[in-house]
Design an enzyme around this catalytic site. Structure first.
Site, PDB file in Angstrom:
ATOM      1  N   MET A  30       1.733  27.363  -8.025  1.00  7.54           N
ATOM      2  CA  MET A  30       0.979  27.323  -9.193  1.00  7.54           C
ATOM      3  C   MET A  30       2.437  26.531 -10.106  1.00  7.54           C
ATOM      4  SD  MET A  30      -1.835  28.848 -10.464  1.00  7.54           S
ATOM      5  CE  MET A  30      -1.634  30.592 -10.435  1.00  7.54           C
ATOM      6  N   LEU A  33       8.450  27.735 -10.014  1.00  7.39           N
ATOM      7  CA  LEU A  33       9.022  28.183  -8.177  1.00  7.39           C
ATOM      8  C   LEU A  33      10.202  28.793  -8.657  1.00  7.39           C
ATOM      9  CD1 LEU A  33       8.378  24.814  -6.612  1.00  7.39           C
ATOM     10  CD2 LEU A  33       6.556  26.790  -6.621  1.00  7.39           C
ATOM     11  N   GLY A  36      10.823  32.635  -3.465  1.00  6.83           N
ATOM     12  CA  GLY A  36       9.920  33.555  -2.607  1.00  6.83           C
ATOM     13  C   GLY A  36       9.406  31.545  -2.218  1.00  6.83           C
ATOM     14  N   HIS A  37       8.664  31.372  -3.646  1.00  6.14           N
ATOM     15  CA  HIS A  37       7.857  29.882  -3.224  1.00  6.14           C
ATOM     16  C   HIS A  37       8.629  28.761  -1.843  1.00  6.14           C
ATOM     17  CE1 HIS A  37       6.110  30.619  -7.050  1.00  6.14           C
ATOM     18  NE2 HIS A  37       5.488  30.384  -6.427  1.00  6.14           N
ATOM     19  N   GLN A  61      -9.059  29.101 -11.331  1.00 10.64           N
ATOM     20  CA  GLN A  61      -9.110  31.325 -10.955  1.00 10.64           C
ATOM     21  C   GLN A  61      -8.297  32.352 -12.205  1.00 10.64           C
ATOM     22  OE1 GLN A  61      -5.433  29.722  -8.608  1.00 10.64           O
ATOM     23  NE2 GLN A  61      -4.726  30.887  -8.590  1.00 10.64           N
ATOM     24  N   GLN A 148       2.830  36.650   1.271  1.00 11.86           N
ATOM     25  CA  GLN A 148       2.048  38.026   1.582  1.00 11.86           C
ATOM     26  C   GLN A 148       2.289  38.858   0.028  1.00 11.86           C
ATOM     27  OE1 GLN A 148       3.147  40.761   4.329  1.00 11.86           O
ATOM     28  NE2 GLN A 148       2.571  42.916   3.432  1.00 11.86           N
ATOM     29  N   ASP A 150       0.762  37.778  -2.374  1.00 11.36           N
ATOM     30  CA  ASP A 150      -0.910  37.947  -2.575  1.00 11.36           C
ATOM     31  C   ASP A 150      -0.979  38.072  -1.707  1.00 11.36           C
ATOM     32  OD1 ASP A 150      -0.852  36.823  -5.358  1.00 11.36           O
ATOM     33  OD2 ASP A 150       0.834  35.579  -4.302  1.00 11.36           O
TER      34      ASP A 150
HETATM   35  P1  AMP Z   1       1.934  31.171  -6.636  1.00 14.65           P
HETATM   36  O1  AMP Z   1       2.725  30.229  -7.323  1.00 14.65           O
HETATM   37  O2  AMP Z   1       1.654  32.483  -7.421  1.00 14.65           O
HETATM   38  O3  AMP Z   1       0.423  30.918  -6.620  1.00 14.65           O
HETATM   39  O4  AMP Z   1       1.995  30.903  -5.878  1.00 14.65           O
HETATM   40  C1  AMP Z   1       1.989  30.317  -4.619  1.00 14.65           C
HETATM   41  C2  AMP Z   1       2.340  30.492  -3.187  1.00 14.65           C
HETATM   42  O5  AMP Z   1       3.828  31.051  -3.033  1.00 14.65           O
HETATM   43  C3  AMP Z   1       0.805  31.618  -2.948  1.00 14.65           C
HETATM   44  O6  AMP Z   1       1.127  31.692  -1.202  1.00 14.65           O
HETATM   45  C4  AMP Z   1       1.847  33.091  -3.269  1.00 14.65           C
HETATM   46  O7  AMP Z   1       1.976  34.186  -2.118  1.00 14.65           O
HETATM   47  C5  AMP Z   1       3.849  32.773  -2.412  1.00 14.65           C
HETATM   48  N1  AMP Z   1       4.609  33.439  -3.861  1.00 14.65           N
HETATM   49  C6  AMP Z   1       4.851  33.858  -4.550  1.00 14.65           C
HETATM   50  N2  AMP Z   1       6.350  34.653  -4.604  1.00 14.65           N
HETATM   51  C7  AMP Z   1       6.545  35.396  -3.485  1.00 14.65           C
HETATM   52  C8  AMP Z   1       7.821  35.888  -2.992  1.00 14.65           C
HETATM   53  N3  AMP Z   1       7.907  36.854  -3.876  1.00 14.65           N
HETATM   54  N4  AMP Z   1       7.531  35.916  -1.894  1.00 14.65           N
HETATM   55  C9  AMP Z   1       6.486  35.213  -0.949  1.00 14.65           C
HETATM   56  N5  AMP Z   1       5.871  33.886  -1.681  1.00 14.65           N
HETATM   57  C10 AMP Z   1       5.365  34.083  -2.742  1.00 14.65           C
END
Ligand code: AMP
Length: 285
Positions: A30, A33, A36-37, A61, A148, A150
């Site tokens: 989303m 970034l 983690g992303h 969502q 992980q 989420d």
């Molecule tokens: P989001 O933009 O929050 O929807 O996250 C997109 C993807 O990045 C999802 O698969 C999340 O689980 C992953 N993600 C978010 N934060 C982290 C993090 N700290 N470490 C690893 N993956 C992450």
């Protein structure tokens, strides 16, 4: 970097690459970034000729009183992060492109969606499953990367991919953390400096439970594990605990006790002010 906004163009780029024998990895996000992303993008870039990162704040969502409007958006910053981690393509469709006039189809995954986030955020996982299915259909990857962080979402996506025979491999990467242990999240920008300092308590609560499980020689009650987590969090009275649970890592069902060899998911959701934080660890007793 070329930002693809049309589903048809995205599909054509992915199809052409695959016909040329170049594999496609994708990272649905989303936006806003962080590293983690970045770790997901880097993992994909290591294995695939093309790594497509989707940036789409998915309205379906979010609940009516959640942070859809306030959710941080920064496409230029995102493009820099994607490039820095070896991403090759950005797919950033508009809401109208993803949900054209008259759109009525949705995907509902059962079972693992019924507890925890699913129970507290009605419709959330329907929105997640539907958008992930559509994004996979648009980006046509051979492998898709999820975090992980989420954890419940990873189970939902894996279930959907199996149930619908979607031809994609789902890979889950470890949670990337700040130096003090706080899981990186786009929502961390909502925290004040004081809240930011206190937020790491969630991770310390998870570690306390993990320690308890690593010392367990036979069985341990769920209550004892959950008590260990709530005790740590209670040291920060500003925290409002939504849940702090120890559940079966595959089904997310609560068991009375866990025995040596069991895989247990420790999952916490808690609010600091108006910011809701989630984190987890998966531990084998
Ligand atoms: P989001 O933009 O929050 O929807 O996250 C997109 C993807 O990045 C999802 O698969 C999340 O689980 C992953 N993600 C978010 N934060 C982290 C993090 N700290 N470490 C690893 N993956 C992450």
């Amino acid at each position: 970097m070329h930002v693809i906004t049309s589903v048809a163009e995205m599909q054509q780029i992915a199809e052409t690459a695959r016909q040329q024998g170049r594999s496609v990895g994708c990272v649905p996000t989303m936006g806003s970034l962080h590293n983690g992303h970045g770790s997901l993008i880097a993992a994909s870039a290591e294995r695939h000729a093309l790594t497509v990162t989707s940036v789409f704040v998915n309205p379906t969502q979010f609940g009516p009183h959640e942070d859809y409007d306030a959710y941080p958006r920064d496409l230029d910053g995102d493009i820099a992060t994607i490039r820095a981690h070896g991403g090759t393509h950005v797919f950033a469709p508009s809401v109208a492109e993803m949900y054209p006039e008259g759109f009525t189809t949705s995907i509902r995954v059962g079972g693992v969606t019924e507890v925890l986030e699913g129970a507290r955020r009605p419709g959330h996982f329907d929105g997640v499953a539907t958008v992930v299915c559509k994004l996979l259909e648009a980006m046509r990857p051979t492998e898709a990367f999820f975090g992980q962080k989420d954890y419940q979402q990873t189970l939902v996506v894996k279930r959907m991919v199996r149930d619908l025979f979607l031809p994609v491999k789902i890979t889950v990467m470890p949670t990337v953390r700040e130096d003090d242990g706080l899981a990186m999240s786009s929502r961390n920008v909502y925290l004040s400096a004081d809240q930011r300092n206190k937020a790491t308590t969630i991770y310390r609560a998870l570690l306390a439970a993990q320690d308890l499980l690593s010392e367990t020689e036979d069985t341990i009650s769920r209550q004892a594990i959950e008590h260990a987590m709530t005790l740590v969090i209670s040291h920060v009275p500003e925290f409002e605990i939504d849940y702090a649970v120890a559940v079966d890592a595959d089904t997310l069902q609560e068991q009375e006790a866990y025995a040596t060899g069991d895989r247990v998911a420790l999952l916490i959701a808690a609010k600091l002010g108006t910011t809701r934080l989630i984190d987890n660890l998966v531990v084998t007793v």
